[in-house]
Design a protein around this motif. Structure first.
Motif, short mmCIF file in Angstrom:
data_model
loop_
_atom_site.label_atom_id
_atom_site.label_comp_id
_atom_site.label_asym_id
_atom_site.label_seq_id
_atom_site.Cartn_x
_atom_site.Cartn_y
_atom_site.Cartn_z
N LEU A 81 -6.90 -50.02 85.79
CA LEU A 81 -8.08 -49.76 84.95
C LEU A 81 -9.14 -50.82 85.15
CD1 LEU A 81 -6.35 -48.60 81.63
CD2 LEU A 81 -7.50 -47.17 83.34
N TRP A 82 -8.71 -52.09 85.30
CA TRP A 82 -9.67 -53.18 85.51
C TRP A 82 -10.42 -52.99 86.82
CZ3 TRP A 82 -13.11 -56.54 84.72
CH2 TRP A 82 -13.42 -57.53 85.67
N ARG A 83 -9.71 -52.66 87.89
CA ARG A 83 -10.37 -52.46 89.18
C ARG A 83 -11.29 -51.24 89.17
NH1 ARG A 83 -6.39 -54.29 94.16
NH2 ARG A 83 -5.88 -56.35 93.31
N ALA A 84 -10.85 -50.19 88.49
CA ALA A 84 -11.71 -49.01 88.37
C ALA A 84 -12.97 -49.33 87.57
CB ALA A 84 -10.94 -47.86 87.71
N GLY A 85 -12.82 -50.11 86.49
CA GLY A 85 -13.98 -50.51 85.71
C GLY A 85 -14.91 -51.41 86.49
N PHE A 86 -14.34 -52.33 87.25
CA PHE A 86 -15.16 -53.21 88.09
C PHE A 86 -15.98 -52.41 89.10
CE2 PHE A 86 -15.13 -55.16 92.37
CZ PHE A 86 -16.08 -56.14 92.17
N MET A 87 -15.34 -51.43 89.75
CA MET A 87 -16.06 -50.61 90.72
C MET A 87 -17.11 -49.74 90.05
SD MET A 87 -15.29 -51.45 93.72
CE MET A 87 -16.44 -50.20 94.27
N ALA A 88 -16.82 -49.27 88.83
CA ALA A 88 -17.79 -48.43 88.12
C ALA A 88 -19.05 -49.23 87.79
CB ALA A 88 -17.15 -47.88 86.84
N VAL A 89 -18.88 -50.45 87.28
CA VAL A 89 -20.03 -51.30 86.94
C VAL A 89 -20.80 -51.68 88.21
CG1 VAL A 89 -20.74 -53.51 85.96
CG2 VAL A 89 -18.96 -52.16 84.84
N SER A 90 -20.08 -52.04 89.26
CA SER A 90 -20.73 -52.42 90.52
C SER A 90 -21.52 -51.26 91.11
CB SER A 90 -19.67 -52.91 91.53
OG SER A 90 -18.96 -54.01 91.03
N THR A 91 -20.93 -50.06 91.06
CA THR A 91 -21.62 -48.89 91.59
C THR A 91 -22.85 -48.56 90.75
OG1 THR A 91 -19.49 -48.02 92.36
CG2 THR A 91 -21.33 -46.47 92.25
N LEU A 92 -22.76 -48.72 89.44
CA LEU A 92 -23.91 -48.48 88.58
C LEU A 92 -25.05 -49.43 88.90
CD1 LEU A 92 -25.29 -47.14 86.15
CD2 LEU A 92 -24.10 -48.78 84.67
N LEU A 93 -24.74 -50.72 89.08
CA LEU A 93 -25.78 -51.69 89.44
C LEU A 93 -26.37 -51.38 90.81
CD1 LEU A 93 -24.15 -55.01 88.18
CD2 LEU A 93 -26.05 -53.76 87.16
N ALA A 94 -25.53 -50.92 91.75
CA ALA A 94 -26.02 -50.56 93.08
C ALA A 94 -26.99 -49.39 93.00
CB ALA A 94 -24.85 -50.23 94.00
N VAL A 95 -26.69 -48.43 92.13
CA VAL A 95 -27.59 -47.29 91.95
C VAL A 95 -28.94 -47.76 91.38
CG1 VAL A 95 -27.97 -45.19 90.59
CG2 VAL A 95 -25.76 -45.58 91.71
N LEU A 96 -28.91 -48.71 90.46
CA LEU A 96 -30.13 -49.19 89.82
C LEU A 96 -31.04 -49.94 90.78
CD1 LEU A 96 -28.74 -50.40 86.36
CD2 LEU A 96 -29.97 -48.29 86.86
N VAL A 97 -30.45 -50.64 91.77
CA VAL A 97 -31.26 -51.43 92.71
C VAL A 97 -31.28 -50.80 94.10
CG1 VAL A 97 -30.80 -53.57 91.46
CG2 VAL A 97 -29.27 -52.90 93.31
#
Length: 322
Positions: free
Chosen positions: A232-248
């Motif tokens: 769950l931690w790794r999935a959450g980390f990738m979700a946040v990272s992907t969200l930031l990548a989408v924003l920039v």
């Protein structure tokens, strides 16, 4: 944080190249797809990741060959009066991006742990890796700029198979597909190597570094099992990272420059100088002057370069010339 921003940049670059490879996919969907694939790769053993990284190096060579082929097929190269080799205004961005190319320090332990004979092979691997990286980055960037000039995109794959006006060149329409696929393989293959140090350290902080074997039965509630929590931690980390990548997603060069100026300059320049000065009892005067100059330069880039790149990320045109 340096590694995290590198990973975000990787997701943006993979998304941009996937968008070129499959135009029906938007850049946002391409970045999300890249994040899902990266999530699967970070669960692979490091030995498997090393093999993927080896394949990605071959893919990089294929992309460079495609660039040379495309440049040779240009009906007309960029005018010489259009080329600018010294642009002081772009110095902060340039220094940041150059530093970004060498943000591999945190990956060294991962590479060392995955080698069969690290004591003998690691120093040689580091030397040749940095040597090849230096010449490949400088050579590819200079070659592409000499042929495409101001028409050169943030990723050179955007220019492959096209002339200076962006029109397709007959007979080389397949080059963008080859190079783009190669870049995607390269970036996705390197993602787990960069993510491993960040994940291992954060999992130590969270007490998830001692995980039972996969075939052992779950003790107690499933949500308390370390394997479930780590997943769950790794999935959450990738979700946040992907969200930031989408924003920039439209500021990949600015993100790389920001990372290079704020983080890479400290790990590549400031920290080595400070620790060397601290650990060396007697330093000659001339060497002290050189170290002091290097330290002042590093601090200047961290302060001025980071500030200017933050303003660029916010959409502010500073108009400052350095």
């Amino acid at each position: 944080l340096e590694i995290w921003f590198v990973l975000i940049s990787y997701l943006v670059l993979v998304g941009a190249n996937l968008n070129l490879l499959v135009p029906s996919l938007s850049r946002m969907v391409s970045i999300i797809s890249s994040g899902i694939l990266a999530l699967a790769l970070i669960f692979c053993p490091l030995q498997w990741v090393s093999m993927v990284s080896l394949v990605s190096n071959v893919a990089t060579a294929a992309a460079v060959v495609a660039l040379v082929w495309s440049a040779a097929s240009l009906p007309m190269r960029a005018p010489t009066d259009e080329l600018i080799f010294i642009n002081w205004r772009g110095l902060p961005t340039t220094i940041g991006i150059v530093n970004f190319c060498f943000v591999a320090h945190a990956v060294f332990p991962t590479v060392y742990a995955s080698m069969r004979k690290p004591r003998r092979g690691f120093p040689l691997a580091c030397f040749f890796s940095f040597l090849v990286a230096f010449f490949s980055y400088c050579g590819t960037g200079l070659f592409a700029y000499l042929f495409y000039g101001d028409s050169l995109g943030e990723s050179f794959t955007e220019n492959l198979g096209r002339d200076l006006q962006g029109h397709k060149i007959p007979g080389v329409h397949f080059l963008p597909l080859i190079a783009t696929a190669a870049i995607v393989v390269k970036l996705e293959g390197g993602f787990p190597l960069f993510a491993a140090p960040f994940l291992l350290k954060t999992e130590q902080w969270l007490g998830l570094d001692k995980v039972p074997p996969p075939d052992s039965p779950i003790q107690g509630p499933a949500w308390k099992d370390p394997r479930v929590v780590r997943t769950l931690w790794r999935a959450g980390f990738m979700a946040v990272s992907t969200l930031l990548a989408v924003l920039v997603r439209d500021h990949v060069a600015d993100i790389q420059a920001f990372t290079g100026c704020l983080f890479s300059m400290q790990t590549c320049c400031i920290f080595p100088v400070v620790f060397y000065w601290k650990m060396t009892p007697k330093i000659p005067l001339l060497e002290r002057v050189a170290l002091a100059s290097l330290l002042c330069f590093g601090v200047f880039v961290v302060v001025a370069g980071t500030g200017l790149n933050v303003l660029k990320l916010c959409g502010v045109d500073t108009g400052v010339t350095l």
